[in-house]
Design a protein around this motif. Structure first.
Motif, PDB file in Angstrom:
ATOM      1  N   SER A   1       0.607  -1.093  -0.050  1.00 50.62           N
ATOM      2  CA  SER A   1      -0.076   0.086   0.093  1.00 50.62           C
ATOM      3  C   SER A   1       0.757   1.276  -0.059  1.00 50.62           C
ATOM      4  CB  SER A   1      -0.859   0.052   1.147  1.00 50.62           C
ATOM      5  OG  SER A   1      -1.781  -0.949   1.154  1.00 50.62           O
ATOM      6  N   LYS A   2       1.799   1.240  -0.881  1.00 49.96           N
ATOM      7  CA  LYS A   2       2.875   2.549  -0.884  1.00 49.96           C
ATOM      8  C   LYS A   2       2.916   2.923  -2.454  1.00 49.96           C
ATOM      9  CE  LYS A   2       3.996   2.689   3.298  1.00 49.96           C
ATOM     10  NZ  LYS A   2       3.596   3.704   4.379  1.00 49.96           N
ATOM     11  N   ILE A   3       3.038   4.073  -2.785  1.00 47.47           N
ATOM     12  CA  ILE A   3       3.086   4.472  -4.089  1.00 47.47           C
ATOM     13  C   ILE A   3       4.518   4.630  -4.378  1.00 47.47           C
ATOM     14  CG2 ILE A   3       1.021   5.904  -4.255  1.00 47.47           C
ATOM     15  CD1 ILE A   3       4.185   7.846  -3.995  1.00 47.47           C
ATOM     16  N   PRO A   4       4.960   4.513  -5.501  1.00 46.13           N
ATOM     17  CA  PRO A   4       4.343   4.174  -6.695  1.00 46.13           C
ATOM     18  C   PRO A   4       4.138   2.765  -7.140  1.00 46.13           C
ATOM     19  CG  PRO A   4       6.557   4.434  -7.471  1.00 46.13           C
ATOM     20  CD  PRO A   4       6.457   4.669  -5.843  1.00 46.13           C
ATOM     21  N   ALA A   5       3.027   2.377  -7.842  1.00 38.90           N
ATOM     22  CA  ALA A   5       2.866   0.847  -8.256  1.00 38.90           C
ATOM     23  C   ALA A   5       2.645   0.931  -9.719  1.00 38.90           C
ATOM     24  CB  ALA A   5       1.510   0.472  -7.494  1.00 38.90           C
ATOM     25  N   LEU A   6       2.990  -0.032 -10.335  1.00 35.56           N
ATOM     26  CA  LEU A   6       3.092  -0.394 -11.787  1.00 35.56           C
ATOM     27  C   LEU A   6       2.333  -1.559 -12.176  1.00 35.56           C
ATOM     28  CD1 LEU A   6       3.753   0.753 -14.671  1.00 35.56           C
ATOM     29  CD2 LEU A   6       5.971  -0.478 -14.269  1.00 35.56           C
ATOM     30  N   LEU A   7       1.518  -1.442 -13.380  1.00 32.57           N
ATOM     31  CA  LEU A   7       0.856  -2.702 -13.896  1.00 32.57           C
ATOM     32  C   LEU A   7       1.585  -2.732 -15.472  1.00 32.57           C
ATOM     33  CD1 LEU A   7      -0.884  -5.186 -13.724  1.00 32.57           C
ATOM     34  CD2 LEU A   7      -2.587  -3.817 -14.649  1.00 32.57           C
ATOM     35  N   ASP A   8       2.305  -3.565 -15.691  1.00 33.14           N
ATOM     36  CA  ASP A   8       2.835  -3.865 -17.155  1.00 33.14           C
ATOM     37  C   ASP A   8       2.249  -4.708 -17.890  1.00 33.14           C
ATOM     38  OD1 ASP A   8       4.507  -4.335 -19.441  1.00 33.14           O
ATOM     39  OD2 ASP A   8       6.318  -4.670 -18.175  1.00 33.14           O
ATOM     40  N   ARG A   9       1.555  -4.529 -18.785  1.00 33.78           N
ATOM     41  CA  ARG A   9       0.721  -5.365 -19.666  1.00 33.78           C
ATOM     42  C   ARG A   9       1.275  -5.335 -21.099  1.00 33.78           C
ATOM     43  NH1 ARG A   9      -5.153  -2.414 -19.734  1.00 33.78           N
ATOM     44  NH2 ARG A   9      -4.008  -0.956 -20.940  1.00 33.78           N
ATOM     45  N   SER A  10       2.533  -5.342 -21.165  1.00 31.62           N
ATOM     46  CA  SER A  10       3.233  -5.286 -22.425  1.00 31.62           C
ATOM     47  C   SER A  10       3.543  -6.842 -22.903  1.00 31.62           C
ATOM     48  CB  SER A  10       4.419  -4.680 -22.324  1.00 31.62           C
ATOM     49  OG  SER A  10       5.383  -4.983 -21.414  1.00 31.62           O
ATOM     50  N   GLY A  11       3.602  -7.800 -21.871  1.00 30.54           N
ATOM     51  CA  GLY A  11       3.753  -9.186 -22.262  1.00 30.54           C
ATOM     52  C   GLY A  11       2.409 -10.005 -22.382  1.00 30.54           C
ATOM     53  N   PRO A  12       2.777 -11.202 -22.266  1.00 27.72           N
ATOM     54  CA  PRO A  12       1.589 -12.299 -22.334  1.00 27.72           C
ATOM     55  C   PRO A  12       0.725 -12.216 -21.095  1.00 27.72           C
ATOM     56  CG  PRO A  12       3.821 -13.369 -23.151  1.00 27.72           C
ATOM     57  CD  PRO A  12       4.107 -11.818 -22.235  1.00 27.72           C
ATOM     58  N   GLN A  13       1.643 -11.954 -20.044  1.00 32.40           N
ATOM     59  CA  GLN A  13       0.561 -11.840 -18.815  1.00 32.40           C
ATOM     60  C   GLN A  13       0.899 -10.691 -18.176  1.00 32.40           C
ATOM     61  OE1 GLN A  13      -1.605 -14.115 -17.504  1.00 32.40           O
ATOM     62  NE2 GLN A  13      -1.411 -15.418 -19.488  1.00 32.40           N
ATOM     63  N   PRO A  14      -0.058  -9.756 -17.563  1.00 31.80           N
ATOM     64  CA  PRO A  14       0.250  -8.468 -16.881  1.00 31.80           C
ATOM     65  C   PRO A  14       1.147  -8.996 -15.691  1.00 31.80           C
ATOM     66  CG  PRO A  14      -2.186  -8.977 -17.130  1.00 31.80           C
ATOM     67  CD  PRO A  14      -1.564 -10.209 -17.552  1.00 31.80           C
ATOM     68  N   VAL A  15       2.076  -8.010 -15.379  1.00 31.46           N
ATOM     69  CA  VAL A  15       3.001  -7.877 -14.411  1.00 31.46           C
ATOM     70  C   VAL A  15       2.896  -6.976 -13.476  1.00 31.46           C
ATOM     71  CG1 VAL A  15       5.502  -7.956 -13.904  1.00 31.46           C
ATOM     72  CG2 VAL A  15       4.688  -9.389 -15.791  1.00 31.46           C
ATOM     73  N   ARG A  16       2.689  -7.179 -12.202  1.00 32.66           N
ATOM     74  CA  ARG A  16       2.822  -6.020 -11.161  1.00 32.66           C
ATOM     75  C   ARG A  16       4.288  -5.873 -10.692  1.00 32.66           C
ATOM     76  NH1 ARG A  16      -0.059  -8.393  -5.524  1.00 32.66           N
ATOM     77  NH2 ARG A  16       2.204  -9.475  -4.882  1.00 32.66           N
ATOM     78  N   VAL A  17       4.551  -4.528 -10.483  1.00 34.18           N
ATOM     79  CA  VAL A  17       5.774  -4.162  -9.875  1.00 34.18           C
ATOM     80  C   VAL A  17       5.449  -2.945  -8.791  1.00 34.18           C
ATOM     81  CG1 VAL A  17       8.074  -3.475 -10.656  1.00 34.18           C
ATOM     82  CG2 VAL A  17       6.643  -4.339 -12.372  1.00 34.18           C
ATOM     83  N   PHE A  18       5.955  -3.340  -7.793  1.00 36.82           N
ATOM     84  CA  PHE A  18       6.033  -2.426  -6.756  1.00 36.82           C
ATOM     85  C   PHE A  18       7.241  -2.038  -6.104  1.00 36.82           C
ATOM     86  CE2 PHE A  18       4.650  -6.333  -4.954  1.00 36.82           C
ATOM     87  CZ  PHE A  18       5.275  -6.559  -3.558  1.00 36.82           C
ATOM     88  N   GLU A  19       7.330  -0.967  -5.426  1.00 42.95           N
ATOM     89  CA  GLU A  19       8.665  -0.271  -4.834  1.00 42.95           C
ATOM     90  C   GLU A  19       9.365   0.490  -6.006  1.00 42.95           C
ATOM     91  OE1 GLU A  19       9.914  -0.197  -1.704  1.00 42.95           O
ATOM     92  OE2 GLU A  19       7.896  -1.220  -1.065  1.00 42.95           O
ATOM     93  N   SER A  20       9.712   1.572  -5.662  1.00 43.13           N
ATOM     94  CA  SER A  20      10.201   2.304  -6.549  1.00 43.13           C
ATOM     95  C   SER A  20      11.524   2.006  -7.452  1.00 43.13           C
ATOM     96  CB  SER A  20      10.362   3.873  -6.184  1.00 43.13           C
ATOM     97  OG  SER A  20      11.247   3.722  -5.038  1.00 43.13           O
ATOM     98  N   GLY A  21      12.184   1.360  -6.535  1.00 46.31           N
ATOM     99  CA  GLY A  21      13.716   0.968  -7.103  1.00 46.31           C
ATOM    100  C   GLY A  21      13.670  -0.172  -8.117  1.00 46.31           C
ATOM    101  N   ALA A  22      12.339  -1.250  -7.745  1.00 48.25           N
ATOM    102  CA  ALA A  22      12.146  -2.386  -8.668  1.00 48.25           C
ATOM    103  C   ALA A  22      11.428  -1.676  -9.886  1.00 48.25           C
ATOM    104  CB  ALA A  22      11.116  -2.977  -7.895  1.00 48.25           C
ATOM    105  N   ILE A  23      10.594  -0.666  -9.835  1.00 50.47           N
ATOM    106  CA  ILE A  23      10.076   0.129 -11.079  1.00 50.47           C
ATOM    107  C   ILE A  23      11.212   0.351 -11.895  1.00 50.47           C
ATOM    108  CG2 ILE A  23       8.490   1.669 -11.909  1.00 50.47           C
ATOM    109  CD1 ILE A  23       6.839   1.378  -9.517  1.00 50.47           C
ATOM    110  N   LEU A  24      12.193   1.119 -11.458  1.00 55.92           N
ATOM    111  CA  LEU A  24      13.198   1.715 -12.313  1.00 55.92           C
ATOM    112  C   LEU A  24      13.853   0.682 -12.770  1.00 55.92           C
ATOM    113  CD1 LEU A  24      14.687   4.875 -10.310  1.00 55.92           C
ATOM    114  CD2 LEU A  24      13.061   4.439 -11.833  1.00 55.92           C
ATOM    115  N   MET A  25      14.374  -0.521 -12.186  1.00 54.96           N
ATOM    116  CA  MET A  25      15.049  -1.634 -12.638  1.00 54.96           C
ATOM    117  C   MET A  25      14.269  -2.212 -13.589  1.00 54.96           C
ATOM    118  SD  MET A  25      17.532  -3.519  -9.987  1.00 54.96           S
ATOM    119  CE  MET A  25      18.005  -4.605 -11.287  1.00 54.96           C
TER     120      MET A  25
END
Length: 283
Positions: free
Chosen positions: A99-123
Protein backbone atom coordinates in the motif's frame (compact mmCIF):
# COMPACT_ATOMS: atom_id res chain seq x y z
CA UNK A 1 18.00 19.52 27.63
CA UNK A 2 17.00 15.87 27.39
CA UNK A 3 13.46 14.92 26.43
CA UNK A 4 11.10 13.47 29.02
CA UNK A 5 11.73 9.77 29.53
CA UNK A 6 9.31 7.39 27.87
CA UNK A 7 9.00 3.89 29.25
CA UNK A 8 7.65 1.46 26.64
CA UNK A 9 4.79 -0.76 27.85
CA UNK A 10 5.26 -4.50 27.99
CA UNK A 11 3.04 -4.89 24.91
CA UNK A 12 2.65 -2.10 22.35
CA UNK A 13 -0.85 -1.15 21.20
CA UNK A 14 -1.93 1.20 18.44
CA UNK A 15 -2.98 4.67 19.65
CA UNK A 16 -4.77 6.49 16.85
CA UNK A 17 -4.87 9.67 18.92
CA UNK A 18 -1.08 9.97 18.92
CA UNK A 19 -0.26 9.42 15.27
CA UNK A 20 0.48 12.94 14.11
CA UNK A 21 -0.33 14.24 10.64
CA UNK A 22 -1.04 10.84 9.12
CA UNK A 23 -2.97 9.32 12.04
CA UNK A 24 -6.11 8.97 9.93
CA UNK A 25 -4.49 6.48 7.55
CA UNK A 26 -1.71 4.80 9.55
CA UNK A 27 -2.50 1.42 11.05
CA UNK A 28 -0.32 -1.54 12.07
CA UNK A 29 -2.10 -3.83 9.62
CA UNK A 30 -2.02 -4.44 5.86
CA UNK A 31 -4.66 -5.34 3.31
CA UNK A 32 -7.56 -3.64 1.56
CA UNK A 33 -9.97 -1.47 3.54
CA UNK A 34 -12.35 -0.76 0.68
CA UNK A 35 -13.45 -2.76 -2.35
CA UNK A 36 -12.76 -0.48 -5.32
CA UNK A 37 -11.20 -0.95 -8.73
CA UNK A 38 -8.49 1.31 -10.15
CA UNK A 39 -8.94 3.23 -13.40
CA UNK A 40 -7.28 1.70 -16.45
CA UNK A 41 -6.10 3.46 -19.61
CA UNK A 42 -5.11 2.28 -23.07
CA UNK A 43 -1.31 2.00 -22.78
CA UNK A 44 0.68 -1.07 -21.80
CA UNK A 45 1.96 0.68 -18.69
CA UNK A 46 -0.44 1.78 -15.97
CA UNK A 47 1.21 3.83 -13.22
CA UNK A 48 -0.59 4.61 -9.96
CA UNK A 49 1.31 7.22 -8.03
CA UNK A 50 1.67 10.66 -6.47
CA UNK A 51 4.41 13.25 -7.04
CA UNK A 52 6.26 12.57 -3.81
CA UNK A 53 10.01 11.92 -4.12
CA UNK A 54 9.40 8.19 -4.55
CA UNK A 55 6.59 8.73 -7.02
CA UNK A 56 8.58 11.20 -9.11
CA UNK A 57 11.26 8.56 -9.68
CA UNK A 58 8.84 6.55 -11.81
CA UNK A 59 7.43 9.43 -13.85
CA UNK A 60 10.91 10.80 -14.58
CA UNK A 61 11.98 7.33 -15.72
CA UNK A 62 9.05 7.06 -18.11
CA UNK A 63 9.62 10.55 -19.49
CA UNK A 64 13.35 9.87 -19.91
CA UNK A 65 12.57 6.69 -21.85
CA UNK A 66 10.20 8.59 -24.13
CA UNK A 67 12.73 11.41 -24.54
CA UNK A 68 15.31 8.80 -25.59
CA UNK A 69 13.02 7.55 -28.34
CA UNK A 70 11.43 4.51 -26.69
CA UNK A 71 7.92 5.11 -27.98
CA UNK A 72 6.72 1.82 -26.47
CA UNK A 73 7.17 3.40 -23.04
CA UNK A 74 3.96 5.44 -23.36
CA UNK A 75 2.07 5.22 -20.11
CA UNK A 76 -1.08 6.23 -18.27
CA UNK A 77 -0.41 7.87 -14.90
CA UNK A 78 -3.19 8.00 -12.33
CA UNK A 79 -3.01 10.05 -9.13
CA UNK A 80 -3.34 8.08 -5.90
CA UNK A 81 -4.45 10.42 -3.11
CA UNK A 82 -2.71 8.86 -0.13
CA UNK A 83 -4.32 11.36 2.24
CA UNK A 84 -7.70 9.89 1.34
CA UNK A 85 -6.49 6.30 1.63
CA UNK A 86 -6.77 5.31 -2.05
CA UNK A 87 -3.70 3.11 -1.52
CA UNK A 88 -5.84 0.88 0.71
CA UNK A 89 -8.48 0.09 -1.93
CA UNK A 90 -8.63 -3.47 -3.22
CA UNK A 91 -7.50 -2.47 -6.71
CA UNK A 92 -4.33 -0.83 -5.44
CA UNK A 93 -3.54 -3.54 -2.91
CA UNK A 94 -3.78 -6.11 -5.71
CA UNK A 95 -0.82 -4.34 -7.37
CA UNK A 96 1.06 -3.38 -4.21
CA UNK A 97 0.29 -5.37 -1.04
CA UNK A 98 2.43 -2.85 0.86
CA UNK A 99 0.00 0.00 0.00
CA UNK A 100 2.70 2.50 -0.97
CA UNK A 101 3.14 4.53 -4.14
CA UNK A 102 4.30 4.14 -6.85
CA UNK A 103 2.81 0.93 -8.21
CA UNK A 104 2.99 -0.23 -11.81
CA UNK A 105 1.00 -2.67 -13.93
CA UNK A 106 2.94 -3.76 -17.02
CA UNK A 107 0.62 -5.25 -19.64
CA UNK A 108 3.21 -5.39 -22.43
CA UNK A 109 3.83 -9.14 -22.20
CA UNK A 110 1.71 -12.27 -22.46
CA UNK A 111 0.65 -11.87 -18.83
CA UNK A 112 0.21 -8.64 -16.83
CA UNK A 113 3.07 -8.05 -14.38
CA UNK A 114 2.78 -6.02 -11.21
CA UNK A 115 5.80 -4.10 -10.00
CA UNK A 116 5.93 -2.29 -6.69
CA UNK A 117 8.65 -0.37 -4.84
CA UNK A 118 10.21 2.52 -6.73
CA UNK A 119 13.64 0.92 -7.13
CA UNK A 120 12.09 -2.23 -8.57
CA UNK A 121 10.06 -0.16 -11.04
CA UNK A 122 13.20 1.64 -12.24
CA UNK A 123 15.09 -1.63 -12.68
CA UNK A 124 12.16 -3.31 -14.43
CA UNK A 125 11.88 -0.50 -16.97
CA UNK A 126 15.63 -0.15 -17.44
CA UNK A 127 16.00 -3.84 -18.22
CA UNK A 128 12.91 -3.96 -20.44
CA UNK A 129 14.09 -1.07 -22.60
CA UNK A 130 17.86 -1.52 -22.24
CA UNK A 131 18.31 2.04 -21.02
CA UNK A 132 19.85 3.91 -18.06
CA UNK A 133 21.46 0.76 -16.67
CA UNK A 134 24.85 -0.22 -18.12
CA UNK A 135 25.67 -3.80 -18.99
CA UNK A 136 29.45 -3.48 -18.70
CA UNK A 137 31.70 -3.43 -15.62
CA UNK A 138 30.02 -0.23 -14.35
CA UNK A 139 26.68 -1.99 -13.79
CA UNK A 140 27.58 -3.01 -10.24
CA UNK A 141 28.56 0.56 -9.35
CA UNK A 142 25.25 1.93 -10.65
CA UNK A 143 23.24 -0.72 -8.79
CA UNK A 144 25.19 0.00 -5.62
CA UNK A 145 24.17 3.66 -5.79
CA UNK A 146 20.58 2.72 -6.61
CA UNK A 147 20.28 0.51 -3.55
CA UNK A 148 22.14 3.09 -1.47
CA UNK A 149 19.34 5.52 -2.29
CA UNK A 150 16.55 3.01 -1.70
CA UNK A 151 18.01 2.12 1.67
CA UNK A 152 18.62 5.72 2.71
CA UNK A 153 15.21 7.22 1.85
CA UNK A 154 13.52 6.07 5.09
CA UNK A 155 16.13 7.94 7.13
CA UNK A 156 15.39 11.14 5.22
CA UNK A 157 11.62 10.85 4.91
CA UNK A 158 10.22 8.74 7.71
CA UNK A 159 13.10 9.75 9.97
CA UNK A 160 14.18 13.36 9.53
CA UNK A 161 11.09 14.55 7.66
CA UNK A 162 8.66 13.02 10.14
CA UNK A 163 10.28 14.20 13.35
CA UNK A 164 11.33 17.62 12.04
CA UNK A 165 8.16 18.55 10.13
CA UNK A 166 5.25 16.21 10.83
CA UNK A 167 5.42 14.81 14.36
CA UNK A 168 2.79 16.28 16.73
CA UNK A 169 5.55 17.13 19.21
CA UNK A 170 9.18 18.11 18.68
CA UNK A 171 11.79 16.01 20.47
CA UNK A 172 15.50 16.77 20.41
CA UNK A 173 16.90 13.26 20.22
CA UNK A 174 15.13 11.95 17.07
CA UNK A 175 15.56 15.27 15.25
CA UNK A 176 19.28 15.26 16.04
CA UNK A 177 19.60 11.59 15.13
CA UNK A 178 18.01 11.91 11.70
CA UNK A 179 19.46 15.33 10.93
CA UNK A 180 22.90 13.81 11.43
CA UNK A 181 22.07 10.88 9.17
CA UNK A 182 20.57 13.08 6.45
CA UNK A 183 23.65 15.30 6.43
CA UNK A 184 25.87 12.21 6.32
CA UNK A 185 24.01 10.96 3.25
CA UNK A 186 24.42 14.33 1.54
CA UNK A 187 28.13 14.17 2.36
CA UNK A 188 28.39 10.69 0.85
CA UNK A 189 26.86 11.96 -2.40
CA UNK A 190 28.86 15.19 -2.34
CA UNK A 191 32.16 13.33 -2.07
CA UNK A 192 31.23 11.06 -4.96
CA UNK A 193 30.04 13.95 -7.12
CA UNK A 194 33.28 15.82 -6.47
CA UNK A 195 34.94 13.08 -8.50
CA UNK A 196 32.29 12.14 -11.06
CA UNK A 197 29.63 13.93 -13.08
CA UNK A 198 26.94 11.42 -12.12
CA UNK A 199 26.53 9.09 -9.16
CA UNK A 200 27.40 5.92 -11.06
CA UNK A 201 30.65 7.43 -12.26
CA UNK A 202 29.82 7.39 -15.97
CA UNK A 203 26.66 8.33 -17.80
CA UNK A 204 23.33 9.47 -16.39
CA UNK A 205 21.58 6.34 -15.03
CA UNK A 206 18.73 5.13 -12.91
CA UNK A 207 20.90 5.82 -9.83
CA UNK A 208 20.62 9.53 -10.63
CA UNK A 209 16.92 9.20 -11.46
CA UNK A 210 16.30 7.55 -8.09
CA UNK A 211 18.32 9.98 -5.99
CA UNK A 212 17.47 13.30 -7.63
CA UNK A 213 13.84 13.53 -6.40
CA UNK A 214 14.97 13.18 -2.78
CA UNK A 215 17.93 15.56 -2.91
CA UNK A 216 16.56 18.27 -5.21
CA UNK A 217 13.83 19.56 -2.84
CA UNK A 218 16.46 20.15 -0.15
CA UNK A 219 18.70 22.05 -2.58
CA UNK A 220 15.76 24.18 -3.75
CA UNK A 221 14.33 24.65 -0.24
CA UNK A 222 11.06 23.00 -1.17
CA UNK A 223 10.68 20.28 1.46
CA UNK A 224 10.13 20.00 5.21
CA UNK A 225 9.70 23.69 6.02
CA UNK A 226 13.10 25.30 6.72
CA UNK A 227 15.07 22.07 6.30
CA UNK A 228 17.48 23.60 3.78
CA UNK A 229 18.65 26.16 6.34
CA UNK A 230 18.46 23.80 9.32
CA UNK A 231 20.72 21.25 7.60
CA UNK A 232 23.03 23.81 5.93
CA UNK A 233 22.38 22.19 2.56
CA UNK A 234 24.37 24.92 0.77
CA UNK A 235 27.50 23.21 2.11
CA UNK A 236 27.11 20.45 -0.48
CA UNK A 237 28.23 22.30 -3.59
CA UNK A 238 28.79 19.21 -5.74
CA UNK A 239 25.30 17.92 -4.96
CA UNK A 240 23.94 21.36 -5.92
CA UNK A 241 25.77 21.26 -9.27
CA UNK A 242 24.43 17.78 -9.99
CA UNK A 243 20.86 18.67 -8.93
CA UNK A 244 20.74 21.78 -11.11
CA UNK A 245 22.09 19.93 -14.13
CA UNK A 246 19.49 17.18 -13.82
CA UNK A 247 16.69 19.67 -13.10
CA UNK A 248 17.26 21.23 -16.53
CA UNK A 249 16.62 17.97 -18.40
CA UNK A 250 13.32 18.18 -20.36
CA UNK A 251 12.17 14.74 -19.18
CA UNK A 252 12.83 15.63 -15.55
CA UNK A 253 10.92 18.90 -15.92
CA UNK A 254 7.93 16.98 -17.25
CA UNK A 255 8.16 14.05 -14.86
CA UNK A 256 8.18 16.19 -11.73
CA UNK A 257 4.65 17.54 -12.35
CA UNK A 258 2.95 14.25 -13.25
CA UNK A 259 0.53 13.18 -10.49
CA UNK A 260 1.22 16.43 -8.65
CA UNK A 261 -1.83 17.51 -6.66
CA UNK A 262 -0.61 20.67 -4.90
CA UNK A 263 0.95 24.04 -5.74
CA UNK A 264 0.06 26.21 -8.72
CA UNK A 265 -2.58 24.72 -10.99
CA UNK A 266 -0.45 25.13 -14.12
CA UNK A 267 2.28 23.04 -12.42
CA UNK A 268 -0.05 20.13 -11.71
CA UNK A 269 -0.85 17.20 -13.99
CA UNK A 270 -3.18 14.89 -12.08
CA UNK A 271 -3.38 12.37 -14.92
CA UNK A 272 -1.00 11.80 -17.81
CA UNK A 273 -2.08 9.84 -20.89
CA UNK A 274 -0.06 11.43 -23.70
CA UNK A 275 2.52 14.12 -24.37
CA UNK A 276 -0.35 16.46 -25.27
CA UNK A 277 -1.36 16.59 -21.61
CA UNK A 278 1.63 18.85 -20.91
CA UNK A 279 0.30 21.60 -23.19
CA UNK A 280 -0.32 24.79 -21.21
CA UNK A 281 1.61 23.49 -18.20
CA UNK A 282 4.71 25.03 -16.61
CA UNK A 283 7.44 22.47 -16.38
Amino acid sequence: MADATYTPPEVWTHDAENGGRFANINRPTAGAREDKDLPVGTHDFQLYSLATPNGVKATIMFEELLEAGHSDAEYDAWTVNIGEGVQFTSGFVDINPNSKIPALLDRSGPQPVRVFESGAILMHLAEKFGAFLPTDHTRAEVLSWLFWQVGSAPFIGGGFGHFYAYAPEKFEYPINRYAMETKRLFDVADRQLAQTRYLGGGDYTLADIATYPWFAPFVFGAIYNEAKTFLSIDEYEHVARWVKEIAARPAVRRGRIVNKAWGEEDEQLLERHSAADFEGKKF
